[in-house]
Design a protein around this motif. Sequence first.
Motif, PDB file in Angstrom:
ATOM      1  N   PHE A   1      -2.138  13.245  -8.812  1.00 15.74           N
ATOM      2  CA  PHE A   1      -2.412  14.615  -8.397  1.00 15.74           C
ATOM      3  C   PHE A   1      -3.270  14.553  -7.154  1.00 15.74           C
ATOM      4  CE2 PHE A   1      -1.623  14.813 -12.920  1.00 15.74           C
ATOM      5  CZ  PHE A   1      -0.746  15.869 -13.005  1.00 15.74           C
ATOM      6  N   GLY A   2      -3.155  15.556  -6.300  1.00 19.60           N
ATOM      7  CA  GLY A   2      -3.925  15.599  -5.070  1.00 19.60           C
ATOM      8  C   GLY A   2      -3.253  14.808  -3.972  1.00 19.60           C
ATOM      9  N   GLN A   3      -3.654  15.106  -2.753  1.00 15.83           N
ATOM     10  CA  GLN A   3      -3.096  14.416  -1.594  1.00 15.83           C
ATOM     11  C   GLN A   3      -4.176  14.265  -0.549  1.00 15.83           C
ATOM     12  OE1 GLN A   3       0.379  16.367   0.011  1.00 15.83           O
ATOM     13  NE2 GLN A   3       0.990  17.007  -2.009  1.00 15.83           N
TER      14      GLN A   3
ATOM     15  N   LEU B   1       0.865  -1.167   0.000  1.00 14.22           N
ATOM     16  CA  LEU B   1       0.000   0.000   0.000  1.00 14.22           C
ATOM     17  C   LEU B   1       0.907   1.224   0.000  1.00 14.22           C
ATOM     18  CD1 LEU B   1      -3.098   0.472   2.287  1.00 14.22           C
ATOM     19  CD2 LEU B   1      -1.693   2.368   1.519  1.00 14.22           C
ATOM     20  N   LEU B   2       0.977   1.915  -1.140  1.00 13.34           N
ATOM     21  CA  LEU B   2       1.731   3.157  -1.221  1.00 13.34           C
ATOM     22  C   LEU B   2       0.818   4.283  -0.769  1.00 13.34           C
ATOM     23  CD1 LEU B   2       3.295   2.843  -4.808  1.00 13.34           C
ATOM     24  CD2 LEU B   2       4.284   2.105  -2.632  1.00 13.34           C
ATOM     25  N   ASN B   3       1.299   5.131   0.113  1.00 14.00           N
ATOM     26  CA  ASN B   3       0.505   6.269   0.573  1.00 14.00           C
ATOM     27  C   ASN B   3       1.323   7.533   0.354  1.00 14.00           C
ATOM     28  OD1 ASN B   3      -0.219   8.127   3.250  1.00 14.00           O
ATOM     29  ND2 ASN B   3      -1.993   7.228   2.219  1.00 14.00           N
ATOM     30  N   PHE B   4       0.894   8.360  -0.610  1.00 16.75           N
ATOM     31  CA  PHE B   4       1.562   9.615  -0.941  1.00 16.75           C
ATOM     32  C   PHE B   4       0.957  10.714  -0.070  1.00 16.75           C
ATOM     33  CE2 PHE B   4       1.974   6.896  -4.611  1.00 16.75           C
ATOM     34  CZ  PHE B   4       3.237   7.164  -5.103  1.00 16.75           C
ATOM     35  N   TRP B   5       1.817  11.443   0.660  1.00 14.15           N
ATOM     36  CA  TRP B   5       1.339  12.443   1.605  1.00 14.15           C
ATOM     37  C   TRP B   5       2.390  13.517   1.827  1.00 14.15           C
ATOM     38  CZ3 TRP B   5       3.953  12.929   6.358  1.00 14.15           C
ATOM     39  CH2 TRP B   5       4.881  11.924   6.637  1.00 14.15           C
ATOM     40  N   SER B   6       1.989  14.567   2.540  1.00 16.94           N
ATOM     41  CA  SER B   6       2.950  15.591   2.959  1.00 16.94           C
ATOM     42  C   SER B   6       2.547  16.126   4.327  1.00 16.94           C
ATOM     43  CB  SER B   6       3.045  16.732   1.941  1.00 16.94           C
ATOM     44  OG  SER B   6       1.879  17.523   1.980  1.00 16.94           O
TER      45      SER B   6
ATOM     46  N   ASP C   1      10.098  11.555  -1.511  1.00 15.93           N
ATOM     47  CA  ASP C   1       9.974  11.841  -2.948  1.00 15.93           C
ATOM     48  C   ASP C   1       9.914  13.364  -3.096  1.00 15.93           C
ATOM     49  OD1 ASP C   1       9.634  11.545  -5.686  1.00 15.93           O
ATOM     50  OD2 ASP C   1       7.494  11.086  -5.554  1.00 15.93           O
ATOM     51  N   SER C   2      10.971  14.014  -2.611  1.00 11.28           N
ATOM     52  CA  SER C   2      11.007  15.475  -2.524  1.00 11.28           C
ATOM     53  C   SER C   2      10.815  16.172  -3.860  1.00 11.28           C
ATOM     54  CB  SER C   2      12.335  15.925  -1.901  1.00 11.28           C
ATOM     55  OG  SER C   2      12.458  15.371  -0.619  1.00 11.28           O
ATOM     56  N   ASN C   3      11.314  15.594  -4.931  1.00 12.50           N
ATOM     57  CA  ASN C   3      11.145  16.195  -6.265  1.00 12.50           C
ATOM     58  C   ASN C   3       9.862  15.722  -6.944  1.00 12.50           C
ATOM     59  OD1 ASN C   3      13.595  17.586  -6.080  1.00 12.50           O
ATOM     60  ND2 ASN C   3      14.722  15.807  -6.814  1.00 12.50           N
ATOM     61  N   LYS C   4       9.134  14.838  -6.274  1.00 13.57           N
ATOM     62  CA  LYS C   4       7.869  14.281  -6.773  1.00 13.57           C
ATOM     63  C   LYS C   4       8.044  13.531  -8.093  1.00 13.57           C
ATOM     64  CE  LYS C   4       5.253  17.673  -4.272  1.00 13.57           C
ATOM     65  NZ  LYS C   4       4.812  19.019  -4.277  1.00 13.57           N
ATOM     66  N   ASP C   5       9.219  12.933  -8.265  1.00 13.92           N
ATOM     67  CA  ASP C   5       9.479  12.154  -9.481  1.00 13.92           C
ATOM     68  C   ASP C   5       8.579  10.922  -9.564  1.00 13.92           C
ATOM     69  OD1 ASP C   5      11.481  13.904 -10.315  1.00 13.92           O
ATOM     70  OD2 ASP C   5      13.043  12.798  -9.236  1.00 13.92           O
ATOM     71  N   VAL C   6       8.449  10.203  -8.460  1.00  9.34           N
ATOM     72  CA  VAL C   6       7.603   9.008  -8.456  1.00  9.34           C
ATOM     73  C   VAL C   6       6.138   9.430  -8.549  1.00  9.34           C
ATOM     74  CG1 VAL C   6       6.872   6.997  -7.099  1.00  9.34           C
ATOM     75  CG2 VAL C   6       9.296   7.640  -7.200  1.00  9.34           C
ATOM     76  N   TYR C   7       5.766  10.420  -7.752  1.00  6.71           N
ATOM     77  CA  TYR C   7       4.382  10.907  -7.679  1.00  6.71           C
ATOM     78  C   TYR C   7       3.874  11.406  -9.035  1.00  6.71           C
ATOM     79  CZ  TYR C   7       0.609  14.013  -5.999  1.00  6.71           C
ATOM     80  OH  TYR C   7      -0.577  14.658  -5.784  1.00  6.71           O
TER      81      TYR C   7
ATOM     82  N   LEU D   1       6.027  13.754   0.261  1.00  2.00           N
ATOM     83  CA  LEU D   1       6.272  14.650  -0.875  1.00  2.00           C
ATOM     84  C   LEU D   1       6.876  15.984  -0.457  1.00  2.00           C
ATOM     85  CD1 LEU D   1       2.892  13.915  -2.675  1.00  2.00           C
ATOM     86  CD2 LEU D   1       5.128  12.887  -3.138  1.00  2.00           C
ATOM     87  N   ASP D   2       7.236  16.114   0.796  1.00  2.37           N
ATOM     88  CA  ASP D   2       7.805  17.361   1.304  1.00  2.37           C
ATOM     89  C   ASP D   2       9.170  17.645   0.685  1.00  2.37           C
ATOM     90  OD1 ASP D   2       6.310  18.091   4.257  1.00  2.37           O
ATOM     91  OD2 ASP D   2       5.997  16.112   3.393  1.00  2.37           O
ATOM     92  N   PRO D   3       9.489  18.925   0.478  1.00  2.00           N
ATOM     93  CA  PRO D   3      10.809  19.255  -0.082  1.00  2.00           C
ATOM     94  C   PRO D   3      11.962  19.052   0.911  1.00  2.00           C
ATOM     95  CG  PRO D   3       9.507  21.250   0.277  1.00  2.00           C
ATOM     96  CD  PRO D   3       8.622  20.082   0.599  1.00  2.00           C
ATOM     97  N   ALA D   4      11.647  19.027   2.221  1.00  2.00           N
ATOM     98  CA  ALA D   4      12.693  18.868   3.231  1.00  2.00           C
ATOM     99  C   ALA D   4      12.409  17.651   4.102  1.00  2.00           C
ATOM    100  CB  ALA D   4      12.769  20.118   4.112  1.00  2.00           C
ATOM    101  N   GLU D   5      13.460  17.006   4.548  1.00  2.00           N
ATOM    102  CA  GLU D   5      13.342  15.784   5.342  1.00  2.00           C
ATOM    103  C   GLU D   5      12.950  16.053   6.796  1.00  2.00           C
ATOM    104  OE1 GLU D   5      16.171  12.079   6.781  1.00  2.00           O
ATOM    105  OE2 GLU D   5      16.764  13.235   5.028  1.00  2.00           O
ATOM    106  N   LYS D   6      13.410  17.152   7.372  1.00  2.00           N
ATOM    107  CA  LYS D   6      13.229  17.401   8.797  1.00  2.00           C
ATOM    108  C   LYS D   6      11.767  17.354   9.255  1.00  2.00           C
ATOM    109  CE  LYS D   6      14.399  20.502  12.555  1.00  2.00           C
ATOM    110  NZ  LYS D   6      14.917  21.788  12.962  1.00  2.00           N
ATOM    111  N   PRO D   7      10.825  18.051   8.588  1.00  2.00           N
ATOM    112  CA  PRO D   7       9.441  17.970   9.070  1.00  2.00           C
ATOM    113  C   PRO D   7       8.837  16.569   8.944  1.00  2.00           C
ATOM    114  CG  PRO D   7       9.597  19.421   7.140  1.00  2.00           C
ATOM    115  CD  PRO D   7      10.979  19.004   7.506  1.00  2.00           C
ATOM    116  N   VAL D   8       9.263  15.829   7.940  1.00  2.94           N
ATOM    117  CA  VAL D   8       8.775  14.463   7.752  1.00  2.94           C
ATOM    118  C   VAL D   8       9.273  13.595   8.906  1.00  2.94           C
ATOM    119  CG1 VAL D   8       8.836  12.421   6.252  1.00  2.94           C
ATOM    120  CG2 VAL D   8       8.701  14.712   5.241  1.00  2.94           C
ATOM    121  N   HIS D   9      10.548  13.717   9.208  1.00  4.90           N
ATOM    122  CA  HIS D   9      11.156  12.946  10.291  1.00  4.90           C
ATOM    123  C   HIS D   9      10.477  13.279  11.622  1.00  4.90           C
ATOM    124  CE1 HIS D   9      14.290  10.899  12.544  1.00  4.90           C
ATOM    125  NE2 HIS D   9      14.740  10.439  11.393  1.00  4.90           N
TER     126      HIS D   9
END
Length: 168
Positions: free
Chosen positions: A128-130, A55-60, A115-121, A92-100
């Motif tokens: 599209f959408g989250q 189950l892939l879950n794309f989020w930010s 997936d900071s650059n959203k290449d996979v997404y 999908l966040d551009p920075a790792e710190k808030p995700v961590h």
Amino acid sequence: MRCALVFLLFVLNLLTLSVTPCLAVKLNTPAPDFTLKDLQGGRQTLSGYRGKLVLLNFWSTTCPPCVQELPSLNDLYKDQKQAGLLVLGIALDPAEKPVHELAGKLRLEFPVVLDSNKDVYFDSYGLFGQPVSVIIDRTGLVREKMIGAVDWNSPQIRAKITSYLKGR
């Protein structure tokens, strides 16, 4: 006349640009493989989970519905991982710190990758959408896309996941 010529050249240039089409992943087709960095500094590759229901879950972290569904997704993972479910959170966040920080605060037990650059997404899955969730069966085929927040503890969703785990 000169403006018309410049405009015409501009339009022709736009038409001849090499653009990679963004195609949404289709149901019952092989899931595009990818490798992304996880929060521990390792790498996670989708094809490495063949044989599991993924189950892939794309989020930010900036998406309130995404953050709201993460605890129930974590519950689902904890309850079903022994049955062969792998949840892979794709931030999908551009920075790792808030995700961590959020993953730690919520005590997420499933792997989280960046997936900071959203290449996979965008490029691989054409989403599209989250939040967006994609269910991939044990053979690597995309079986379902779910757009929007899901209550992963609901009886209907639990029954659906159980059915996929049993190969139906």
